[in-house]
Scaffold this active site. Structure first.
Site, short mmCIF file in Angstrom:
data_model
loop_
_atom_site.label_atom_id
_atom_site.label_comp_id
_atom_site.label_asym_id
_atom_site.label_seq_id
_atom_site.Cartn_x
_atom_site.Cartn_y
_atom_site.Cartn_z
N ASP A 94 0.84 -1.20 0.00
CA ASP A 94 0.00 0.00 0.00
C ASP A 94 0.87 1.25 0.00
O ASP A 94 1.47 1.60 1.01
CB ASP A 94 -0.93 0.01 1.21
CG ASP A 94 -2.06 1.02 1.06
OD1 ASP A 94 -1.87 2.01 0.32
OD2 ASP A 94 -3.12 0.82 1.66
N ASP A 293 -1.43 5.00 -6.73
CA ASP A 293 -1.75 4.24 -5.53
C ASP A 293 -1.84 2.76 -5.84
O ASP A 293 -2.53 2.35 -6.78
CB ASP A 293 -3.08 4.75 -4.95
CG ASP A 293 -3.50 4.00 -3.70
OD1 ASP A 293 -2.62 3.64 -2.90
OD2 ASP A 293 -4.70 3.75 -3.53
#
Length: 410
Positions: A94, A293
């Protein structure tokens, strides 16, 4: 005096052998063949040397797998070894999260069938409230002397103890690594075996290993459908691709941990879609702009950008029947559309993300419906992991740049 190359010495000996037996035509042919063999051996040696060098350069290459195939989770995961003796967990990558978090034994609501058994690790240590790391985390409080954290992850609320232990991703063991040992979780957003935070904050994996990996990493995410750990996470500047296009890495004080980049345009087919520059503008007051992301699945574009891209996509698709919506997708087709699908590219300052159909179309098993896998966002453009599949994304934080290039890793 400079020594001759070893290969030249071998060839010289072979030529002398030819001269000494010039009357033997059979031997001459054998010698000629031997010289070719030597050259082939040298070529094979070079190939092997490149391979051996790659082992050194690749000492920090970590396989990446599809969480859908491994954990039935919409994430990408790596194997991390934590504690002494080491316990293996599949942690989700992440880039928009700073803290590293793992569900620990006794966690309420984690739903993990393999939590980290911290009591079995001889190197595990809970951090106290006075620790420097505790002061670097928002929303902390104390239970006795233990540093407790309260945070959100997606739609989940998490309570954890701040702790330290050893962690190994490649062959490099990072000692005294700080992370959240999760005690309670409410919600379903948390990946089953925890999160490897690759953000830019002080307690992220990249920041805690700055001395070792020089604030540099890259990844290639395989297809969601890939059953193997065919993708890879490369840690450190060694072994990163040389021929890769870079775009500047930007900072937004509103969200300093996120990886902002300058998106300047989007192509559907050969046409650069007419999108107002304000849709891409970096705004420090509200956090607007464009981020890359790894944790979000489908790309989001602010409404003016999404509407323009969607309408151009529909126009190029022609007369196919459009389904009003499927879940959060509003551009879907019920007929085969493979030949009519235009290409799509995100244009960044200095770099380009050129996508194949697998990067922007999603197929539903219900009725054979195919949808444009993007949707509108109120304020932030997010280049998500589906759009990044089979690309090398390189984050060079030390030099404030992001590299992008096509690379097959499925």
């Amino acid at each position: 005096m400079e020594r001759p190359h070893p290969l030249l010495l071998v060839l010289l000996l072979l030529l002398l052998s030819v001269s000494a037996h010039s009357g033997d035509s059979t031997l001459n042919s054998r010698v000629t063949h031997s010289a070719e063999t030597v050259l082939q051996m040298q070529a094979e040696d070079h190939t092997r040397l490149t391979y051996l060098a790659s082992l050194v350069a690749g000492r920090s290459f970590v396989p990446i797998g599809s969480g859908r195939q491994i954990l039935q989770s919409p994430t990408y995961v790596v194997k991390a070894k934590i504690g002494t003796p080491a316990q293996t967990l599949f942690m989700a990558l992440d880039t928009s999260t700073d803290m590293n978090m793992v569900p620990c034994t006794g966690c309420v609501g984690c739903g993990s069938n393999k939590p980290f058994a911290f009591a079995k690790s001889t190197t595990f240590k809970s951090l106290e409230c006075g620790a420097t790391q505790c002061k670097q985390v928002q929303n902390t409080n104390c239970l006795g002397t233990t540093c407790l954290m309260n945070m959100t992850y997606g739609a989940s609320s998490i309570a954890a103890n701040l702790a330290q232990d050893n962690i190994t991703l490649a062959i490099d063991s990072v000692t005294g690594y700080s992370f959240g040992c999760i005690q309670k979780a409410i919600g379903t957003s948390l990946p089953p075996q925890g999160v490897l935070g690759l953000g830019r904050g002080s307690l992220s994996f990249i920041s805690q290993t700055k001395t070792l990996y020089k604030s540099t990493f890259s990844y290639c995410l395989p297809s969601f459908k890939s059953p193997n750990f065919s993708g890879n996470l490369r840690l450190g500047p060694i072994g990163q691709p040389k021929n890769i296009k870079y775009t500047p890495l930007l900072s937004n004080p509103r969200h300093p941990s996120l990886y902002y980049v300058k998106l300047v345009g989007i192509k559907v087919g050969p046409k650069l879609v007419n999108i107002p520059p304000s849709a891409f503008a970096l705004n420090p007051s509200n956090g607007a702009g464009t981020i890359i992301d790894s944790g979000t699945v489908f790309t989001r574009l602010v409404t003016p950008a999404y509407t323009a891209v969607r309408d151009e996509f529909r126009r190029r698709m022609g007369r196919h029947a459009v389904v009003s919506s499927l879940g959060g997708f509003d551009t879907c087709y019920t007929v085969p559309i493979g030949k009519q699908v235009p290409t799509m590219s995100f244009m960044f300052e200095g770099a380009e993300l050129s996508m194949k159909q697998e990067n922007f179309l999603i197929y539903s098993s219900a009725g054979g419906i195919t949808c444009l896998a993007m949707s509108a966002s109120p304020s932030l453009n997010v280049v998500a992991n589906m759009q990044q599949q089979n690309h090398r994304i390189l984050f060079d934080v030390a030099n404030s740049k992001v590299g992008i290039s096509a690379e097959s890793c499925s």
